[in-house]
Write an enzyme that holds these catalytic residues in place. Structure first.
Site, short mmCIF file in Angstrom:
data_model
loop_
_atom_site.label_atom_id
_atom_site.label_comp_id
_atom_site.label_asym_id
_atom_site.label_seq_id
_atom_site.Cartn_x
_atom_site.Cartn_y
_atom_site.Cartn_z
N ASP A 332 0.97 -1.21 0.02
CA ASP A 332 0.08 0.06 0.00
C ASP A 332 1.04 1.35 0.02
O ASP A 332 2.09 1.04 0.34
CB ASP A 332 -0.74 -0.09 1.40
CG ASP A 332 -1.83 -1.00 1.26
OD1 ASP A 332 -2.23 -1.45 0.27
OD2 ASP A 332 -2.60 -1.06 2.39
N ASP A 638 -5.21 -3.45 4.34
CA ASP A 638 -5.83 -3.01 5.69
C ASP A 638 -7.35 -3.04 5.64
O ASP A 638 -7.99 -3.30 6.67
CB ASP A 638 -5.42 -1.69 5.93
CG ASP A 638 -5.44 -0.77 4.75
OD1 ASP A 638 -6.27 -1.12 3.96
OD2 ASP A 638 -5.11 0.51 4.87
N ASP A 642 -9.91 -6.47 1.66
CA ASP A 642 -8.36 -6.96 1.07
C ASP A 642 -8.24 -8.37 1.70
O ASP A 642 -7.34 -8.86 1.39
CB ASP A 642 -7.35 -6.21 1.87
CG ASP A 642 -7.19 -4.72 1.42
OD1 ASP A 642 -7.85 -4.45 -0.02
OD2 ASP A 642 -6.91 -3.63 1.98
#
Ligand code: ATP
Length: 903
Positions: A332, A638, A642
């Site tokens: 990310d 997160d 996901d």
């Protein structure tokens, strides 16, 4: 209805009834009341599963076929009244069990501590303010706030529910998420039908809301079901399990060989049975790697602890192995590669650009355009910015001695601070004036958030913030400096978005409109075509310094780093360049990915390093695509959505701080600090653990083989043993629990992160390892027999020759230990010689033990040894050095050859 039933009947009571039954209010309990209730109800924790008692754990150390064989040998030697042999074998067994017991205890403790680091948190209202507390601190009467991805922390009666769907499989077995609302339910409704309740341990699949805690700890529905408690994870991984099975077959093989030798020795070589039998027992004990399973487990435990120290918390042990072979890390952006400390830098309106000053989250600062400082009195549009930024916001700002802090999303915190800077009215400029009626929470699919508010005069307005593309699609007008609305100029705004994003800023668009006074609900259709665009906000989120270093380290370790973000392509590209990703020219967006079929995506995914405006579904496709090219993929995540990508990845990594419970539970590894550098550290530790497992095996197997072959060769050749059976047992006793263990604690080798990743399917017993075992055990054999015959030749008595041979064996084992410590580099550096504390403690203990058995008269009597003259002692050490020189030269030749082959 009894009092107790009534207390349990919260699903059938109105919210007001539940509030008064629990003596609480919508603003939550006071801190003093919480303390009181905690003393009364205890912590909100399920009772711990019963732990195995110390005695059972100790006895379990003996439950192993390798140990059974040793115990049987001890039994037989006792029958034959060879008490010394019995004693030594028993000492080996007990020493092993004690070490296994102690280390396992430490490992279990460490795992428990690590589990403690993952304790869930819960957002709660206390004294009217939102705070995040340890879920164990909740008490009945607390008002909790929740959102998608949270694990429900206690049994909760809903007060507010927006699109809430909950997965209750743990409780009801129903795998499809059920809808929840605040409506009353019949008192006799079954658990699965109590839609006004949330139950502890279930997972919020969608939506957000708040509720009253009605039951905590073991009084919750899940607490009442025994047997649901978390089971204890065993400390093993596929490789170690494989090794365990290998050790068992090896034992069987050794027993078979021992039996054949017994037959051969008795009938062919004509040995006396009792003597022969003792030799065969010595052989079995020498050859069985009884310490190996325990040492491998310890190696894992040491690795888990080392990772935890570097903020990487292992949830599933096999991850340690996978991490060592990772070849791509998909990360990310926000919070992992960047600091997630947001600050509004610029505002763009239809007519002006404003620079925003001020530091951190302090809601004080100035807003200025090219002509000077501005205020809502001069430019009314700034008032609109403040309203949308302040109202369309769930975060809170708090001041402490160390400055201002955000409770909630840092980006929203920065917007709160912006509202304060514009109005000059502190952290919450609109509280008391505007009351929230309804909201559409942010979700990654729509990429915006909307709120409906009412002021004291009954006027209502809708405020929206989100990704510029999403917001522009909803607007038809744009607002001018004086507050007038004119038609939207799409191209102007797209240009400005690119301009801000190219500097690495995260760009948000803000929009608003009036709403009718009777409007209570808020759905996506209410926004379409009705909004007026206020302007753009550019936020700075600087890259983490340590992430830049960690990315470089990953590159040197042959690991590709890819950024997969929900942010705008231009922002992603700019940040990727600052972080040092390799290919930042080409950015694939979620839309691009949708256009590619799986085959094309597999090629594009390998080539591209930056992916923008992606959704969780894209992450899943990307993992699959990379895996289809034979890569071992680590993926971070997160959000609740996901979870599938994290499960699919070879190493799923969840964020400990901003990650949802759903993501953490799907992941193998959780980062306590959300930091990319911790991933790199975990990979390094993963490689180290794998190396150490290999080192332990490379030391143990040749040592055992060398000892065993000494006996086998003597038996087959009809010679006297160069080392007696009881001496072999002794060597095994002192080295197995010292030298064998030392390698479990080895630190990373210097070049660990300069090597390409290991292939995922590489077998543990590689041809290289098998060769090393053969080579080293042969050298052992030559050295031991060599010294033995040399001593006899010199006219030494047999006992002295045997003592020298035994000492040679131990010296070789010590040199072998130093050799194996550096598998990938040279052992001829000062650092290699200096070793570690553990190594030297082990070496010194073994040396003292050897001096004792060689020179102490009482030990000489027991083990049949004799004092070795000084010069012969020096010779033995010289033999060890020669051995070291030989194996080191062989290694250097092999390494040079490998480097050439690679070049
Ligand atoms: P990553 O952590 O993967 O880098 P991200 O945080 O940039 O992702 P998302 O959280 O999916 O990605 O956000 C995507 C976009 O949605 C953001 O770029 C922003 O424009 C918008 N957005 C994010 N959070 C909010 C919010 N709370 N309210 C409104 N819009 C938001």
């Amino acid at each position: 209805m009894s009092d107790l039933d009534r207390r349990r009947d919260f699903h059938a009571q109105a919210v007001s009834e539940v509030l008064s039954a629990l003596n609480t209010t919508q603003a939550g309990l006071s801190l003093a009341e919480v303390t009181k209730r905690r003393a009364e109800h205890g912590p909100n924790r399920l009772p711990e599963p019963p732990r195995r008692s110390g005695l059972v754990r100790f006895l379990l150390q003996f439950h192993n076929i390798l140990i059974y064989v040793l115990l049987a040998s001890a039994g037989v030697t006792a029958l034959l009244q060879h008490w010394i042999d019995t004693g030594v074998i028993l000492a080996v067994v007990i020493g092993n069990a004690v070490i296994g017991y102690l280390q396992e205890g430490r490992a279990e403790e460490a795992m428990n501590a690590i589990r403690g680091m993952l304790a869930p948190h819960s957002a709660v209202l206390r004294d009217g303010t939102r705070r995040s507390v340890d879920a164990a601190d909740l008490v009945p009467g607390d008002i909790v706030l929740f959102e998608a991805g949270d694990r429900v922390p206690a049994d909760v009666r809903l007060v507010e529910a927006r699109g809430v769907r909950v997965e209750e499989a743990v409780l009801t077995g129903e795998s499809v998420p059920v809808d929840k609302s605040t409506e009353l339910v019949r008192p006799d409704a079954a658990l699965g039908d109590r839609s006004s309740m949330l139950f502890s341990g279930t997972l919020i699949a969608a939506g957000a809301g708040r509720g009253i805690v009605v039951q905590t700890g073991s009084n919750t529905e899940i607490g009442k079901i025994s047997g649901m408690l978390a089971s204890v994870e065993t400390l093993t991984t596929p490789l170690v399990h494989q090794m365990d099975i290998f050790a068992r077959w090896l034992t069987l093989f050794i027993l078979l060989v021992a039996f054949l030798l017994l037959v051969y020795g008795y009938f062919v070589s004509g040995f006396e049975f009792e003597e022969l039998f003792m030799m065969v027992v010595g052989l079995s004990v020498a050859a069985i790697p009884e310490g190996l399973p325990a040492v491998l487990t310890i190696t894992l435990a040491v690795g888990v602890q080392a990772m935890a120290k570097r903020n990487a918390i292992v949830r599933r042990l096999p991850a340690i192995e996978t991490l060592g072979s990772v070849s791509v890390i998909c990360s990310d952006k926000t919070g992992t590669l960047t600091r997630n400390e947001m600050n509004v830098a610029e505002l763009v309106t239809a007519e002006h650009m404003y620079a925003v000053s001020g530091s951190g989250y302090q809601p004080e600062g100035s807003v200025a355009n090219a002509t000077g400082e501005m205020s809502p009195q001069l430019h009314s549009i700034l008032g609109d910015f403040a309203l949308v930024a302040g109202l369309c916001n769930d975060a809170g700002l708090h001041q402490s001695e160390n400055g201002w802090h955000v409770e909630g999303d840092p980006m929203e915190g920065a917007l709160k601070a912006l509202a304060g800077k514009i109005t000059g009215a502190g952290a919450d400029p609109h509280s008391g004036v505007w009351a929230r009626i309804n909201a559409i929470p942010f979700d990654a699919a729509h990429r915006y958030m909307a709120v409906l508010h009412e002021d004291q005069a009954g006027q209502r307005r809708i405020d929206v913030k989100g990704a510029p593309e999403a917001i522009l699609a909803l607007c038809t007008t744009q607002r001018l400096t004086d507050g007038k609305d004119v038609p939207l100029e799409h191209d102007y705004w797209s240009g400005k978005v690119e301009e801000l994003a190219a500097n690495g800023q995260r760009v948000l668009a803000l929009a608003a409109c009036h709403a009718p006074e009777d409007k209570d609900d808020l759905v996506h259709a209410d926004l379409d075509g009705r909004l007026s665009l206020i302007g753009l906000v550019g936020l700075i989120d600087p890259p983490r310094e340590e992430a830049i270093e960690a990315v470089a380290e990953c590159h040197s370790a042959g690991i590709r780093v890819k950024m997969i973000t929900g942010d705008h392509a231009a922002t992603a590209r700019a940040i990727a360049a600052m972080i040092g990703l390799k290919n930042t020219e080409k950015v694939l967006t979620g839309l691009d990915i949708d256009m590619l079929d799986d085959g094309a995506l597999a090629i594009a995914a390998v080539e591209t390093d930056v992916f923008a405006r992606t959704s969780p579904a894209h992450k899943l496709r990307l993992v699959t695509a990379l895996q289809s090219r034979g890569l071992t993929v680590a993926m971070t995540g997160d959000g609740v959505n996901d979870a599938p990508a994290l499960k699919r990845a070879d190493a799923g990594i969840a964020m400990g701080q901003k990650g949802s419970e759903a993501a953490k539970e799907a992941a193998e590894l959780v980062l306590a600090d959300d930091n990319f550098a911790s991933i790199a550290a975990a990979v390094r530790e993963g490689r180290t653990v794998y190396d150490n497992i290999q080192k332990v095996i490379s030391w143990t197997l040749p040592t055992n083989a060398g000892e065993a072959m000494t006996i086998v060769v003597a038996l087959l050749a009809g010679l006297a043993l160069p080392v007696t059976a009881v001496q072999i047992l002794w060597v095994n006793l002192v080295t197995a629990i010292t030298l064998g263990l030392a390698l479990a604690f080895e630190p990373s080798e210097t070049g660990t992160m300069h090597r390409p990743p290991r292939r995922r399917d590489e077998p543990l017993l590689t041809s290289g390892l098998v060769w090393r075992i053969a080579f080293i055990s042969t050298l052992f054999l030559i050295a031991v027999f060599g010294i033995y015959f040399y001593a006899l030749d010199k006219g030494h008595p047999v006992q002295l020759a045997q003592t020298m041979a035994m000492n040679t064996l131990v010296v070789l084992e010590i040199f072998n230990l130093f050799f194996i410590r550096n598998m990938y580099g040279t052992s001829l550096t000062w650092e290699a010689v200096r070793g570690t504390k553990v190594i030297w403690i082990c070496v010194i203990s073994v040396t003292l033990a050897q001096f004792a058995i060689t020179y102490l008269p009482f030990m000489q009597a027991v083990f049949g040894t004799q004092s070795v003259p000084l010069l012969d002692g020096v010779l033995i050490v010289a033999v060890g050095m020669t051995f070291f020189a030989l194996v080191e030269t062989e290694k250097q030749m092999r390494l040079a050859f490998q480097t050439r082959a690679k070049a």
